[in-house]
Motif scaffolding. Structure first.
Motif, PDB file in Angstrom:
ATOM      1  N   LEU A  27       3.603  10.163 -13.146  1.00  0.00           N
ATOM      2  CA  LEU A  27       4.737  10.498 -12.807  1.00  0.00           C
ATOM      3  C   LEU A  27       5.664   9.313 -12.101  1.00  0.00           C
ATOM      4  N   ALA A  28       4.975   8.875 -11.185  1.00  0.00           N
ATOM      5  CA  ALA A  28       5.549   7.576 -10.395  1.00  0.00           C
ATOM      6  C   ALA A  28       5.930   6.465 -11.585  1.00  0.00           C
ATOM      7  N   GLN A  29       5.024   6.263 -12.299  1.00  0.00           N
ATOM      8  CA  GLN A  29       5.547   5.411 -13.374  1.00  0.00           C
ATOM      9  C   GLN A  29       6.453   5.660 -14.428  1.00  0.00           C
ATOM     10  N   ALA A  30       6.861   7.015 -14.347  1.00  0.00           N
ATOM     11  CA  ALA A  30       7.714   7.536 -15.169  1.00  0.00           C
ATOM     12  C   ALA A  30       9.133   7.449 -14.359  1.00  0.00           C
ATOM     13  N   GLY A  31       9.038   7.165 -12.897  1.00  0.00           N
ATOM     14  CA  GLY A  31      10.312   6.904 -12.186  1.00  0.00           C
ATOM     15  C   GLY A  31      10.546   8.182 -11.285  1.00  0.00           C
ATOM     16  N   CYS A  32       9.633   9.054 -11.077  1.00  0.00           N
ATOM     17  CA  CYS A  32       9.654  10.070 -10.086  1.00  0.00           C
ATOM     18  C   CYS A  32       9.423   9.658  -8.631  1.00  0.00           C
ATOM     19  N   ASP A  33      10.008  10.224  -7.639  1.00  0.00           N
ATOM     20  CA  ASP A  33       9.490   9.868  -6.326  1.00  0.00           C
ATOM     21  C   ASP A  33       8.668  11.208  -6.003  1.00  0.00           C
ATOM     22  N   ALA A  48      -1.442   6.931  -1.527  1.00  0.00           N
ATOM     23  CA  ALA A  48       0.195   6.764  -1.631  1.00  0.00           C
ATOM     24  C   ALA A  48       0.441   5.532  -1.539  1.00  0.00           C
ATOM     25  N   GLU A  49      -0.193   4.696  -0.615  1.00  0.00           N
ATOM     26  CA  GLU A  49       0.198   3.163  -1.005  1.00  0.00           C
ATOM     27  C   GLU A  49      -0.241   2.388  -2.085  1.00  0.00           C
ATOM     28  N   GLU A  50      -1.397   2.989  -2.723  1.00  0.00           N
ATOM     29  CA  GLU A  50      -1.453   2.217  -4.020  1.00  0.00           C
ATOM     30  C   GLU A  50      -0.416   2.700  -4.985  1.00  0.00           C
ATOM     31  N   ILE A  51       0.013   3.828  -5.205  1.00  0.00           N
ATOM     32  CA  ILE A  51       1.111   4.253  -6.029  1.00  0.00           C
ATOM     33  C   ILE A  51       2.469   3.591  -5.656  1.00  0.00           C
ATOM     34  N   ARG A  52       2.750   3.627  -4.333  1.00  0.00           N
ATOM     35  CA  ARG A  52       4.147   2.678  -3.894  1.00  0.00           C
ATOM     36  C   ARG A  52       3.937   1.175  -4.407  1.00  0.00           C
ATOM     37  N   THR A  53       2.865   0.668  -4.193  1.00  0.00           N
ATOM     38  CA  THR A  53       2.721  -0.792  -4.630  1.00  0.00           C
ATOM     39  C   THR A  53       2.654  -0.835  -6.243  1.00  0.00           C
ATOM     40  N   ALA A  54       2.378  -0.026  -6.830  1.00  0.00           N
ATOM     41  CA  ALA A  54       2.113  -0.081  -8.298  1.00  0.00           C
ATOM     42  C   ALA A  54       3.494   0.161  -8.955  1.00  0.00           C
ATOM     43  N   GLY A  56       6.660   1.348  -6.954  1.00  0.00           N
ATOM     44  CA  GLY A  56       8.023   1.139  -6.180  1.00  0.00           C
ATOM     45  C   GLY A  56       8.806   2.253  -5.852  1.00  0.00           C
ATOM     46  N   VAL A  57       8.122   3.522  -6.436  1.00  0.00           N
ATOM     47  CA  VAL A  57       8.800   4.785  -6.004  1.00  0.00           C
ATOM     48  C   VAL A  57       8.682   5.224  -4.535  1.00  0.00           C
TER      49      VAL A  57
END
Length: 259
Positions: A27-33, A48-54, A56-57
Motif C-alpha cells: 500500500l505504501a508503494q502505491a502511495g498510501c500514508d 515503519a522506518e523500513e517502509i518510510r525509507t523505501a 517516502g510515504v
C-alpha cells in the motif's frame, strides 16, 4: 499499474511483520500514508522506518493490541478517517478442540471475529460519506478447508466471513468494498513454527517436513508476503471497486475446487 491510491490513508493491523507487513509495504508503494500496528515497539518501529525509507510515504507506528478498546482507540486517533482498513490479527495456537475451555474460545472469537467487526463499525460510515472505502480482512484458507488443530481460528474467521457477507452488499453502492484474503502455505513465522513443532513431534528433519507439506501445493512452493501484499493493494485499488463480498484464496492452488 497506477492503483489510484496516492494520498489515501490506510490502517493496517498487525503489520510489524509477516503478511500484515507485506500488505503495508504494498500500500505504501502505491502511495498510501499508513498507520502500522504491532505489539512489539522495537519491531514495529523498525518496520515503519523500513517502509518510510523505501517509499517516502508518511508512516505512523501505533504499538497496541487491536483487540482492546485502548488499542482500537489509539489506531483511530492516529487515523480518524481512513480510506482503507486491513484487518489482521494473530490466530489462536494449534490445539485439540477438547482442550479448549470457554475463556480460550471467547478469546479466539474476540481476536478473529469481534475485533474486525468493531473496527469496521468505527470507520464504515465515514467511508460511505466520502464515497470511497476499501476493507480487506485477512482470514485463512482454513475457512474453506479445515486444518487440524485450528478449529477455533477457522470457526472465528468463518463467522466473520458470514457476518460481513450481507454488510458488504449493503455498502457497495457507496463505493465501499469489503473482501477477504485467504492465505494458504505462506512463508511466515507461523508456518515455520508449525514445521518445527511437527519436526519435534515426528523426529523428522524440518526440511523433510517442509517438503512433505509443499507436495500438497500445486505451485510447489510457499507464497511470499510481497505477493500477498500486492493482492491486498489491488483489492484496495480504484480498479477493484466492482469486487466486493469475495473471498480471495492466495494459496498456490492448494484448495481443490473449480468454483
Amino acid at each position: 499499474m497506477d492503483l489510484g491510491l496516492s494520498g489515501r490513508k490506510a490502517i493496517v493491523c498487525a503489520s510489524s511483520r509477516g503478511l500484515g507487513k507485506g500488505c503495508a509495504m504494498a500500500l505504501a508503494q502505491a502511495g498510501c500514508d499508513l498507520v502500522v500496528n504491532g505489539r512489539n515497539a522495537d519491531t514495529l518501529e523498525a518496520t515503519a522506518e523500513e517502509i518510510r525509507t523505501a517509499t517516502g510515504v508518511r508512516v505512523q507506528a501505533v504499538t497496541a493490541d487491536v483487540s482492546t478498546d485502548d488499542g482500537q482507540r489509539a489506531l483511530l486517533d492516529a487515523c480518524p478517517e481512513p480510506d482503507i482498513l486491513v484487518n489482521n490479527n494473530g490466530g489462536p495456537p494449534p490445539r485439540d478442540f477438547k482442550q479448549l475451555d470457554r475463556d480460550a474460545i471467547l478469546e479466539g472469537v474476540t481476536q478473529n471475529m469481534v475485533t474486525p467487526i468493531e473496527l469496521i463499525q468505527a470507520v464504515i460510515d465515514g467511508m460511505c460519506e466520502r464515497q470511497f472505502g476499501r476493507i480487506v480482512n485477512v482470514t485463512s484458507s482454513s475457512v474453506y478447508m479445515p486444518i487440524p488443530g485450528l478449529d477455533l481460528s477457522s470457526g472465528a474467521r468463518a463467522g466473520l466471513t458470514s457476518f460481513l457477507a450481507g454488510v458488504a452488499r449493503g455498502v457497495a453502492s457507496k463505493n465501499v468494498t469489503i473482501n477477504a484474503l485467504l492465505p494458504g502455505k505462506m512463508d511466515t513465522d507461523r508456518l515455520a513454527s508449525s514445521f518445527r513443532n511437527t519436526s519435534q513431534k515426528t523426529g523428522k528433519p524440518i526440511e523433510e517436513v517442509k517438503a512433505m507439506v509443499l507436495q500438497q501445493v500445486p505451485a510447489a512452493r510457499m507464497g511470499t508476503a510481497a505477493e500477498f501484499g500486492d493482492t491486498c493493494a489491488f483489492l484496495c485499488s480504484s480498479q477493484a471497486g466492482y469486487i466486493t463480498g469475495q473471498n480471495i484464496l492466495v494459496d498456490g492452488g492448494l484448495y481443490p475446487s473449480a468454483f
